[in-house]
Design a protein around this motif. Sequence first.
Motif, short mmCIF file in Angstrom:
data_model
loop_
_atom_site.label_atom_id
_atom_site.label_comp_id
_atom_site.label_asym_id
_atom_site.label_seq_id
_atom_site.Cartn_x
_atom_site.Cartn_y
_atom_site.Cartn_z
N ASP A 26 -82.32 25.30 -21.11
CA ASP A 26 -81.93 26.32 -20.14
C ASP A 26 -81.38 27.54 -20.89
OD1 ASP A 26 -81.01 26.99 -17.20
OD2 ASP A 26 -79.25 27.33 -18.49
N PRO A 27 -81.85 28.76 -20.56
CA PRO A 27 -81.41 29.92 -21.34
C PRO A 27 -79.91 30.20 -21.25
CG PRO A 27 -82.72 30.62 -19.45
CD PRO A 27 -82.81 29.12 -19.52
N ASP A 28 -79.32 30.06 -20.07
CA ASP A 28 -77.88 30.32 -19.93
C ASP A 28 -77.06 29.27 -20.68
OD1 ASP A 28 -78.32 32.59 -18.38
OD2 ASP A 28 -78.32 31.43 -16.51
N ALA A 29 -77.45 28.01 -20.55
CA ALA A 29 -76.73 26.94 -21.26
C ALA A 29 -76.90 27.09 -22.77
CB ALA A 29 -77.22 25.58 -20.79
N ALA A 30 -78.08 27.52 -23.22
CA ALA A 30 -78.30 27.73 -24.65
C ALA A 30 -77.40 28.85 -25.16
CB ALA A 30 -79.77 28.06 -24.92
N ARG A 31 -77.31 29.92 -24.39
CA ARG A 31 -76.45 31.04 -24.77
C ARG A 31 -74.99 30.59 -24.86
NH1 ARG A 31 -79.60 34.37 -22.90
NH2 ARG A 31 -79.26 34.05 -20.68
N GLN A 32 -74.55 29.85 -23.86
CA GLN A 32 -73.17 29.36 -23.82
C GLN A 32 -72.87 28.43 -25.01
OE1 GLN A 32 -72.19 27.24 -20.22
NE2 GLN A 32 -70.02 27.22 -20.67
N ALA A 33 -73.84 27.61 -25.40
CA ALA A 33 -73.65 26.65 -26.49
C ALA A 33 -73.90 27.28 -27.86
CB ALA A 33 -74.57 25.45 -26.30
N GLY A 34 -74.44 28.50 -27.89
CA GLY A 34 -74.79 29.10 -29.17
C GLY A 34 -75.95 28.36 -29.82
#
Length: 155
Positions: A26-34
């Motif tokens: 997921d793009p948002d979760a990837a961004r949040q997790a770095g």
Amino acid sequence: MVAEIPLIAGWFEGQPVYYITTDVSDPDAARQAGANYVPKLANALPAEPKTPGQRVATDRIYGFTNFKQGSVLPSRPMPIGASNTDQNYSPLWQVHKVSWLAGKTPRVLRSEEEVLQAQEQGEVTISATGIVANCPVVSSTPGGPLPHVRLKNLK
């Protein structure tokens, strides 16, 4: 060459585990997790919802939405490293969101059994997402770290 990657603390059967997150579907979760955004990871999900204990490429990971605590993992390599004998362990996790219900007193849940018991007792809801994360376990208590891994500043 050495890479420093932040460890994430979680729980397995009442014991601390430490894992890293490298890829998320997921793009948002990837961004949040770095982490890397990898939409193909979602293809690892079975066509029908997975039940606890069912052998597929992904396993559940329980993340908490309205209470701060480490995620709960239902498996880990035993022992960590090339000698792992746990046939159920996979570093690919389908994210399940756990939310404490209004009027219930949140507490730290340290095992899948405790999470499912809290759901049965009407204390939490569990919602499966379509998000898959690649989060290999690199250290546990007991068991220690993956060979060649040096841990610093564990809390």
